[in-house]
Design an enzyme around this catalytic site. Structure first.
Site, mmCIF file in Angstrom:
data_model
loop_
_atom_site.group_PDB
_atom_site.id
_atom_site.type_symbol
_atom_site.label_atom_id
_atom_site.label_comp_id
_atom_site.label_asym_id
_atom_site.label_seq_id
_atom_site.Cartn_x
_atom_site.Cartn_y
_atom_site.Cartn_z
ATOM 1 N N LYS A 79 0.862 -1.180 0.000
ATOM 2 C CA LYS A 79 0.000 0.000 0.000
ATOM 3 C C LYS A 79 0.900 1.233 0.000
ATOM 4 O O LYS A 79 1.948 1.238 0.662
ATOM 5 C CB LYS A 79 -0.881 -0.028 1.260
ATOM 6 C CG LYS A 79 -1.879 1.118 1.360
ATOM 7 C CD LYS A 79 -2.800 0.952 2.576
ATOM 8 C CE LYS A 79 -3.787 2.096 2.710
ATOM 9 N NZ LYS A 79 -4.715 1.932 3.847
ATOM 10 N N SER A 95 -9.754 2.335 3.001
ATOM 11 C CA SER A 95 -8.814 3.032 2.145
ATOM 12 C C SER A 95 -7.860 2.104 1.388
ATOM 13 O O SER A 95 -7.243 2.513 0.412
ATOM 14 C CB SER A 95 -7.988 4.011 2.975
ATOM 15 O OG SER A 95 -7.176 3.296 3.911
ATOM 16 N N SER A 130 -10.148 -0.087 7.181
ATOM 17 C CA SER A 130 -9.576 -0.009 5.837
ATOM 18 C C SER A 130 -8.908 -1.262 5.282
ATOM 19 O O SER A 130 -8.550 -1.282 4.109
ATOM 20 C CB SER A 130 -8.574 1.135 5.763
ATOM 21 O OG SER A 130 -9.268 2.342 5.660
HETATM 22 N N1 GLN Z 1 -13.104 4.750 6.403
HETATM 23 C C1 GLN Z 1 -12.556 5.137 7.668
HETATM 24 C C2 GLN Z 1 -12.098 6.571 7.588
HETATM 25 O O1 GLN Z 1 -12.356 7.158 6.605
HETATM 26 C C3 GLN Z 1 -11.406 4.245 8.025
HETATM 27 C C4 GLN Z 1 -10.188 4.518 7.265
HETATM 28 C C5 GLN Z 1 -9.069 3.626 7.623
HETATM 29 O O2 GLN Z 1 -9.260 2.586 8.265
HETATM 30 N N2 GLN Z 1 -7.868 4.037 7.256
HETATM 31 O O3 GLN Z 1 -11.517 7.112 8.467
#
Ligand code: GLN
Length: 482
Positions: A76, A151, A175
């Site tokens: 990532k 994400s 995410s």
């Molecule tokens: N979707 C959640 C956020 O927008 C979690 C994101 C994540 O786990 N990095 O914060």
């Protein structure tokens, strides 16, 4: 070749059915073919990958190497990779070539894996759909009109499309698990502190945790074994021996106590998803597990608490990106203030700015007690809910997300609707527990994931529970026709 799991590919390498260089070439050409449509990779590191593959082949030729030697993976783009752009999905770091490797990157390299490139993601890992990436959204390989989740959407889409057999992801509020669910793959968010955060660009430091994403639990076990372990460079890293996660995969599940939180099956959950989760739980009963309903009474507070804690920590973490030290700098600043304001104004996207503003507000004098302190108290209540639950059950099961992958644009104008797609995953981060998502079926031709939540350091057990299910079902073997 691309249909094989990471474990199968590793075996083929040992048996000399193909070389790591051939394997790497095959995946690189699949990336070349699919990436223009799916946009899962931000950067493809072809030369580095081929060089690493040749070194792995030299090790394998001597009959040496570990279980991952010569196997291609991808990172990532939140992980710093030496000499390679490490963008975090942001214009702010579009020009940032990291001078060092993150611990996770270093460890996977030491394990002999071959890095094919860097995967697309929501900007600074803030999002649930990959629509906030500066590099454009990733497409869901099952339906290119739908989001891959976020994400870690690039990681999930790349694995689902078999552009790479395994990848890293990070999970601050869901995410790893939510994109794994949306793309029909397996993903694990470890216990907070198990995997080093050093060199992993920080979003919300008390919640961020890296983990593996692959087609199967068996593959996640291999990757986690390489990623986990104490790192003196991360002050929240835990000093515990790393078990052999592959050794316990086949343990018997007789007597396993499953808890189904009633709060996970209320309004807002797609009934088709509820049906598939119950079908998967039935499968576990056939394997000898017992099931009971449990309650996590403070679940409904997890979203509000998370959306104070995460923005608060992000506002502090992202303060370092000021146009001075590294990253984006605006053209011809008039003075220092103009340099700060325009560099940050032009370098960050809308969602990141929204979070910085919310977080700065929540932390400001006079509001700290009302927001941040209150959220920390709720966090404790949520941890205690889980503690009570784990006195009665060994694993908690439920949906990963309330819906299947949604369409592009469907939620991007409404932050609250977007935030709700993590409603079942966020509490796990607030408590620092390990969680997984495994594929358990399809609804409207899109994959559905089931979430498994374990007690602290129950990664071995979670992987074992997931693996036993995957031995008697084939959802994890399905891949889109590409
Ligand atoms: N979707 C959640 C956020 O927008 C979690 C994101 C994540 O786990 N990095 O914060």
């Amino acid at each position: 070749m691309h249909e094989k799991t990471l474990a199968e590919l590793a075996l083929g390498l040992k048996m000399k059915e193909y070389s790591s260089e051939e394997l790497t070439q095959a995946f690189l050409s699949r990336i070349g073919h699919l990436n223009p449509t799916l946009n899962a990779f931000i950067t493809v590191t072809e030369d580095g990958a081929l060089a690493d593959a040749r070194s792995a082949d030299a090790v394998l030729a001597k009959g040496a190497g570990g279980p991952l030697t010569g196997v291609p993976i991808a990172q990532k783009d939140i992980f710093c990779t030496k000499g390679v752009r490490s963008s975090c999905g942001s214009r702010m770091l579009d020009n940032f070539i990291s001078p060092y490797d993150a611990t996770v990157v270093e460890r996977l390299q030491q394990a002999g894996t071959v890095m094919l490139g860097k995967l697309n993601m929501d900007e600074f890992a803030m999002g649930s759909s990959n629509e906030t990436s500066y590099y454009g959204p990733v497409k869901n390989p099952w339906d290119t009109g739908s989001v891959p989740g976020g994400s870690s959407g690039g990681s999930a889409a790349a694995v689902a499309a078999r552009m790479v057999p395994g990848a890293t992801g990070t999970d601050t509020g869901g995410s790893i698990r939510q994109p794994a669910s949306f793309c029909g793959i397996t993903g694990l968010k470890p216990t907070y502190g198990l995997v080093s955060r050093w060199g992993m660009i920080a979003f919300a430091s008390s919640l961020d945790q890296a983990g593996p994403m692959a087609a199967t639990a068996e593959d996640c076990a291999l990757l986690l074994g390489a990623m986990a372990g104490f790192d003196p460079r991360d002050s929240t890293s835990l000093d515990r021996p790393v078990p052999d996660y592959s050794a316990t995969l086949n343990d018997c599940l007789a007597g396993l106590r499953i808890g189904l939180p009633k709060e996970f099956f209320g309004d807002g959950l797609d009934p088709d998803i509820a049906r598939l989760i119950h079908a998967a739980v039935d499968e576990y009963q056939k394997l000898g597990a017992t099931v009971r309903e449990i309650s996590l009474p403070n679940m409904h507070l997890s979203g509000p608490a998370y959306y104070v804690v995460a923005p608060a920590e992000c506002s502090s973490n992202l303060a370092r990106l000021d146009g001075v030290r590294y990253g984006y700098r605006c053209q011809k600043p008039k003075d220092l203030k103009d340099l700060y304001m325009r560099s940050r104004g032009e370098g960050f996207g809308a969602e990141v700015k929204r979070r910085i503003l919310i977080g700065t507000y929540a932390l400001s004098a006079g509001y700290y007690d009302a927001y941040y302190l209150k959220a920390q108290k709720i966090r404790r209540l949520i941890s205690e809910d889980f503690k009570r639950a784990f006195a009665e059950v060994d694993v908690i099961m439920g949906p990963t997300s309330p819906s299947v992958a949604f369409r592009f644009g469907e939620k991007s104008a409404d932050p609250i609707a977007m935030y709700l797609s993590d409603i079942y995953t966020i509490a796990v981060n607030l408590a620092g527990l390990p969680g997984m998502s495994i594929p358990v079926g399809f609804s409207t031709n899109l994959p559905v994931g089931m979430q498994l939540i374990g007690n602290y350091f129950a990664e071995e057990r979670l992987l074992n529970i997931a693996h036993r299910y995957q031995q008697v079902t084939d959802w994890h073997t399905r891949s889109p026709d590409l």
